[in-house]
Design a protein around this motif. Sequence first.
Motif, PDB file in Angstrom:
ATOM      1  N   VAL A  58       0.803  -1.293   0.119  1.00 59.01           N
ATOM      2  CA  VAL A  58       0.109  -0.105  -0.152  1.00 59.01           C
ATOM      3  C   VAL A  58       0.891   1.583  -0.100  1.00 59.01           C
ATOM      4  CG1 VAL A  58      -1.758   1.259   1.294  1.00 59.01           C
ATOM      5  CG2 VAL A  58      -1.801  -1.165   1.104  1.00 59.01           C
ATOM      6  N   GLY A  59       1.998   1.180   0.720  1.00 58.63           N
ATOM      7  CA  GLY A  59       2.875   2.441   0.801  1.00 58.63           C
ATOM      8  C   GLY A  59       3.453   2.760  -0.648  1.00 58.63           C
ATOM      9  N   GLY A  60       3.717   1.432  -1.317  1.00 61.53           N
ATOM     10  CA  GLY A  60       4.349   1.895  -2.775  1.00 61.53           C
ATOM     11  C   GLY A  60       3.385   2.433  -3.635  1.00 61.53           C
ATOM     12  N   LEU A  61       2.024   1.880  -3.388  1.00 57.87           N
ATOM     13  CA  LEU A  61       1.019   2.296  -4.295  1.00 57.87           C
ATOM     14  C   LEU A  61       0.438   3.859  -3.943  1.00 57.87           C
ATOM     15  CD1 LEU A  61      -1.491  -0.598  -4.279  1.00 57.87           C
ATOM     16  CD2 LEU A  61      -0.099   0.086  -5.980  1.00 57.87           C
ATOM     17  N   GLN A  62       0.571   4.393  -2.811  1.00 61.24           N
ATOM     18  CA  GLN A  62       0.674   5.673  -2.343  1.00 61.24           C
ATOM     19  C   GLN A  62       1.694   6.420  -3.143  1.00 61.24           C
ATOM     20  OE1 GLN A  62       0.467   4.451   1.986  1.00 61.24           O
ATOM     21  NE2 GLN A  62      -0.719   6.369   2.155  1.00 61.24           N
ATOM     22  N   TRP A  63       2.917   5.968  -3.113  1.00 54.98           N
ATOM     23  CA  TRP A  63       3.915   6.973  -3.841  1.00 54.98           C
ATOM     24  C   TRP A  63       3.587   6.816  -5.258  1.00 54.98           C
ATOM     25  CZ3 TRP A  63       6.440  10.141  -1.617  1.00 54.98           C
ATOM     26  CH2 TRP A  63       6.884  10.299  -0.415  1.00 54.98           C
ATOM     27  N   VAL A  64       3.170   5.818  -5.978  1.00 50.97           N
ATOM     28  CA  VAL A  64       2.744   5.943  -7.370  1.00 50.97           C
ATOM     29  C   VAL A  64       1.748   7.222  -7.536  1.00 50.97           C
ATOM     30  CG1 VAL A  64       1.421   4.916  -9.221  1.00 50.97           C
ATOM     31  CG2 VAL A  64       3.156   3.367  -7.766  1.00 50.97           C
ATOM     32  N   VAL A  65       0.740   7.065  -6.719  1.00 48.01           N
ATOM     33  CA  VAL A  65      -0.150   8.487  -6.853  1.00 48.01           C
ATOM     34  C   VAL A  65       0.547   9.831  -6.322  1.00 48.01           C
ATOM     35  CG1 VAL A  65      -2.662   9.067  -6.258  1.00 48.01           C
ATOM     36  CG2 VAL A  65      -2.046   6.888  -6.477  1.00 48.01           C
ATOM     37  N   ASP A  66       1.403   9.653  -5.283  1.00 45.46           N
ATOM     38  CA  ASP A  66       1.644  10.928  -4.841  1.00 45.46           C
ATOM     39  C   ASP A  66       3.049  11.400  -5.347  1.00 45.46           C
ATOM     40  OD1 ASP A  66      -0.245  11.430  -2.903  1.00 45.46           O
ATOM     41  OD2 ASP A  66       0.733  10.717  -1.129  1.00 45.46           O
ATOM     42  N   GLY A  67       3.801  10.649  -5.982  1.00 39.60           N
ATOM     43  CA  GLY A  67       4.779  11.053  -6.788  1.00 39.60           C
ATOM     44  C   GLY A  67       4.326  12.061  -8.025  1.00 39.60           C
ATOM     45  N   TYR A  68       3.193  11.860  -8.624  1.00 37.69           N
ATOM     46  CA  TYR A  68       2.673  12.582  -9.349  1.00 37.69           C
ATOM     47  C   TYR A  68       1.893  13.949  -8.990  1.00 37.69           C
ATOM     48  CZ  TYR A  68      -0.878  14.017 -13.128  1.00 37.69           C
ATOM     49  OH  TYR A  68      -1.439  14.794 -14.281  1.00 37.69           O
ATOM     50  N   THR A 227       4.700  14.188   3.463  1.00 43.45           N
ATOM     51  CA  THR A 227       4.179  13.083   2.647  1.00 43.45           C
ATOM     52  C   THR A 227       4.715  11.629   3.353  1.00 43.45           C
ATOM     53  OG1 THR A 227       3.216  14.241   0.767  1.00 43.45           O
ATOM     54  CG2 THR A 227       3.540  12.003   0.869  1.00 43.45           C
ATOM     55  N   TYR A 228       6.194  11.756   3.216  1.00 46.22           N
ATOM     56  CA  TYR A 228       6.782  10.609   3.725  1.00 46.22           C
ATOM     57  C   TYR A 228       6.607  10.198   5.099  1.00 46.22           C
ATOM     58  CZ  TYR A 228      10.952   7.263   4.416  1.00 46.22           C
ATOM     59  OH  TYR A 228      11.554   6.373   4.637  1.00 46.22           O
ATOM     60  N   ALA A 229       6.506  11.163   6.028  1.00 47.91           N
ATOM     61  CA  ALA A 229       6.267  11.067   7.518  1.00 47.91           C
ATOM     62  C   ALA A 229       4.931  10.311   7.630  1.00 47.91           C
ATOM     63  CB  ALA A 229       6.114  12.338   8.197  1.00 47.91           C
ATOM     64  N   PHE A 230       3.666  10.503   6.791  1.00 47.28           N
ATOM     65  CA  PHE A 230       2.400   9.989   6.924  1.00 47.28           C
ATOM     66  C   PHE A 230       2.617   8.511   6.364  1.00 47.28           C
ATOM     67  CE2 PHE A 230       0.681  14.248   6.889  1.00 47.28           C
ATOM     68  CZ  PHE A 230      -0.093  14.115   8.078  1.00 47.28           C
ATOM     69  N   ILE A 231       3.149   8.276   5.148  1.00 47.18           N
ATOM     70  CA  ILE A 231       3.142   7.137   4.454  1.00 47.18           C
ATOM     71  C   ILE A 231       4.135   6.024   5.299  1.00 47.18           C
ATOM     72  CG2 ILE A 231       4.003   5.888   2.526  1.00 47.18           C
ATOM     73  CD1 ILE A 231       3.141   8.119   0.860  1.00 47.18           C
ATOM     74  N   GLU A 232       5.383   6.601   6.004  1.00 52.29           N
ATOM     75  CA  GLU A 232       6.060   5.639   6.745  1.00 52.29           C
ATOM     76  C   GLU A 232       5.220   5.240   8.078  1.00 52.29           C
ATOM     77  OE1 GLU A 232       9.217   3.227   7.390  1.00 52.29           O
ATOM     78  OE2 GLU A 232       8.577   4.030   5.458  1.00 52.29           O
ATOM     79  N   GLY A 233       4.712   6.442   8.636  1.00 52.52           N
ATOM     80  CA  GLY A 233       3.788   6.249   9.642  1.00 52.52           C
ATOM     81  C   GLY A 233       2.799   5.207   9.729  1.00 52.52           C
ATOM     82  N   VAL A 425      -2.541  10.212   4.159  1.00 52.58           N
ATOM     83  CA  VAL A 425      -3.246  10.106   5.278  1.00 52.58           C
ATOM     84  C   VAL A 425      -4.314   8.914   5.198  1.00 52.58           C
ATOM     85  CG1 VAL A 425      -4.805  11.088   6.931  1.00 52.58           C
ATOM     86  CG2 VAL A 425      -2.949  12.591   6.240  1.00 52.58           C
ATOM     87  N   ALA A 426      -4.765   8.820   4.255  1.00 46.80           N
ATOM     88  CA  ALA A 426      -5.878   7.479   3.757  1.00 46.80           C
ATOM     89  C   ALA A 426      -5.226   6.368   4.083  1.00 46.80           C
ATOM     90  CB  ALA A 426      -6.706   7.925   2.825  1.00 46.80           C
ATOM     91  N   GLY A 427      -4.050   6.406   3.139  1.00 44.68           N
ATOM     92  CA  GLY A 427      -3.457   4.911   3.128  1.00 44.68           C
ATOM     93  C   GLY A 427      -2.869   4.597   4.528  1.00 44.68           C
ATOM     94  N   ALA A 428      -2.478   5.608   5.279  1.00 44.89           N
ATOM     95  CA  ALA A 428      -1.991   5.342   6.524  1.00 44.89           C
ATOM     96  C   ALA A 428      -3.091   4.729   7.603  1.00 44.89           C
ATOM     97  CB  ALA A 428      -1.176   6.650   7.387  1.00 44.89           C
ATOM     98  N   VAL A 429      -4.257   5.343   7.346  1.00 36.35           N
ATOM     99  CA  VAL A 429      -5.294   5.002   8.483  1.00 36.35           C
ATOM    100  C   VAL A 429      -5.917   3.670   7.835  1.00 36.35           C
ATOM    101  CG1 VAL A 429      -7.484   5.995   9.124  1.00 36.35           C
ATOM    102  CG2 VAL A 429      -5.897   7.373   8.808  1.00 36.35           C
ATOM    103  N   ALA A 430      -6.176   3.408   6.860  1.00 36.81           N
ATOM    104  CA  ALA A 430      -6.802   2.238   6.243  1.00 36.81           C
ATOM    105  C   ALA A 430      -5.790   0.975   6.219  1.00 36.81           C
ATOM    106  CB  ALA A 430      -7.431   2.428   4.874  1.00 36.81           C
ATOM    107  N   GLY A 442     -10.934   1.780   8.936  1.00 32.50           N
ATOM    108  CA  GLY A 442     -10.049   2.912   8.817  1.00 32.50           C
ATOM    109  C   GLY A 442     -10.834   3.593   7.293  1.00 32.50           C
ATOM    110  N   PHE A 443     -11.306   2.811   6.594  1.00 34.99           N
ATOM    111  CA  PHE A 443     -12.000   3.411   5.364  1.00 34.99           C
ATOM    112  C   PHE A 443     -13.198   4.282   5.660  1.00 34.99           C
ATOM    113  CE2 PHE A 443     -15.571   2.207   2.029  1.00 34.99           C
ATOM    114  CZ  PHE A 443     -15.261   3.434   1.495  1.00 34.99           C
ATOM    115  N   HIS A 444     -13.812   3.601   6.802  1.00 39.46           N
ATOM    116  CA  HIS A 444     -14.988   4.514   7.633  1.00 39.46           C
ATOM    117  C   HIS A 444     -14.339   5.825   8.295  1.00 39.46           C
ATOM    118  CE1 HIS A 444     -17.461   0.534   7.916  1.00 39.46           C
ATOM    119  NE2 HIS A 444     -17.628   0.933   6.665  1.00 39.46           N
ATOM    120  N   ALA A 445     -13.151   5.708   8.835  1.00 36.39           N
ATOM    121  CA  ALA A 445     -12.515   6.904   9.632  1.00 36.39           C
ATOM    122  C   ALA A 445     -12.393   7.880   8.626  1.00 36.39           C
ATOM    123  CB  ALA A 445     -11.497   6.351  10.334  1.00 36.39           C
ATOM    124  N   VAL A 446     -11.852   7.345   7.368  1.00 41.65           N
ATOM    125  CA  VAL A 446     -11.399   8.550   6.341  1.00 41.65           C
ATOM    126  C   VAL A 446     -12.629   9.115   5.817  1.00 41.65           C
ATOM    127  CG1 VAL A 446     -10.539   8.450   3.964  1.00 41.65           C
ATOM    128  CG2 VAL A 446      -9.371   7.064   5.571  1.00 41.65           C
TER     129      VAL A 446
END
Length: 477
Positions: A58-68, A227-233, A425-430, A442-446
Motif C-alpha cells: 500500500v505504501g508503494g501504491l501511495q507513492w505511485v499516486v503521490d509522486g505525481y 508525505t513521507y512521514a504519513f506514509i512511513e507512519g 493520510v488515508a492510506g496510513a489510516v486504512a 480505517g475506510f469509515h474513519a477516512v
Amino acid sequence: MADTPLTLLKRAVRPAARPASPRGVLVVMCAGYFLVLLDVTIVNVALPAIGARLGTDVGGLQWVVDGYALALAALMLTSGTAGDRHGHRRVVLAGLAVFGAGSLACGLAPTAGALIAARVAQGVGAALLLPGTLAVIGRAFPDPAGRARAIGVWAGVGSLALPAGPLLGGVLVDCLGWRAVFLVNVPIVLVALVRAAAVVPESREETARPLDLPGVVLGALLLLAATYAFIEGGRSGPAAPRAVTAAVVAAAALVALAVVESCRGDDAMLPPALLKRPAFDAANTAAGIMNLGTLGTLFVLMLYLQSVQGRSPLLAGLALLPLFTPLAVLGPLGGRITSAIGARLPATAGLLVAAAGLALLVRAHAHSGYGVLLPAFLLWGTGLGLLTPAVVAAAVAAVPPERSGLASAVNNTARQTGGAIGIAVAGAVAGSAADQSRFLRGFHAVALGSAGLYAAAALLALAVLPGALLPAPARGD
C-alpha cells in the motif's frame, strides 16, 4: 528536399499567424486539463493490478499516486510565474511534451521505483501545463462574468475525464494490462501539442517577478517530508524513526520557508500580500480540503471495490460513474450559477452536499450491495460539481488580472497539496486491504473525517467568500 520530422515539428509549433477566437482557445485548454485529470482516475483503477504485477504494498501504491501529486504541488507556483514571465504558450507546450514523455516512461517502467520516478516526471509536465490552461482562459475572457462561465466549461470538460478515466482504465487494465493506462496518453499528447501550438497566442507579463528557487526547493522539501512521514507512519507506526525524522525535517522546512518567503517580499513564490486577501485564502483553503477528502477517500475506495468486494477493474470503474458523472454535468451549470450569484452559496452548498455523501460511506461493509454505495456517490459527485467552479472562480476574481497566472497556480497548488496529503493520510489510516476488518474501520474513519473537514470548509466559505464576482483592484498583489 522532403521535410524531416524535426522540420515538421518546428513548423507545427510555430505561433499562429492570427489570434484564435476565445472559444477555440478554450477548447484546447480544456483538452490539456482533460489529460491531467484523466491520468488521476485511470491510475486509481489500475492500482491493485500495479501492486500485484510490480510486487509493491500500500505504501508503494501511495507513492505511485503521490509522486505525481507532489511534483504538481511543488512546481505549480513556479510554473505559473514562469508563464507570466516567459509566456504561457511556451510553458503549456513544454508541459505537454514533458507529460507525454513521462507517460511513455510510466508505460515502460520495469519496477515500482522506476514507475514512481516516471510519475514524478509526469507531474512535472502537468505542473507546467495545468496553471497555464487557466491563465490562458483568463486572458481570453477578461470580463468577470464571461470568465466565470468559461471556467465552468473548463471544469466541466476537464471533469469528463473523471467518468471516462474509470471506464477507459477498466477496459485497458482488463484487456491490455496496467501499462496501457499510461501509454494511452502518448497519442493524445501529440495531437494536443500540435493543436495548442496552432491556436494559443503568446502572452506574458512585462513586470513578472523572478523565479523563487529557494522557495521552490524548500516547498518541495516540506511536501516530500510531510508525505513521507504519513506514509512511513502508516507502514511502521507513527513513532518509527524514519517517520519521526521526516516529520522533523518537514517542520524545519516549514520554518525555513516562512523566513525565506518573508525576506523575499514581492519576489517570493507566494507573495505575503496575496495572503492578506480573505476571499483568496478561503477559496484556496476550500480547494485544498476538497482534494484532501476526495482523493484520499477515492484511494481507499478503489481498494475497497476491488480488493475487498472482488470487482474487476472494469466493474469498479462502472461503479464510480454515479460519482463522477454529476461532477462532469454540473461543472458548466456551476459556472453559470457562480457568475450570476457569486461563489459563496454554490461553494457552501457543494461542500455540505458532498459531506453528506461522504458520511454515507460508513454504511459500506465487505458484502454491502451497490444500493448502499449509490446514494453516497450521487451526493458526493453533485457537491463536487457545484464546488469546483466556485472555488476556482473565487480565487481568480480575488486578485488583479495581471496576477491571473499566479492565482490559478496557487489554487491548483492548494488542491494538489491537499490531494497528496489526503492520499498519504488515508492510506496510513486504512492500511492493507488484506486485513479486511482493520481496513474497513480505517475506510469509515477516512470517509467521516473527510465529511467533517468539508462541513468546516462550508462554514468558512459561507463567512468569507463574496456574494458576487467583482474584478479585483488592479493595484498591488
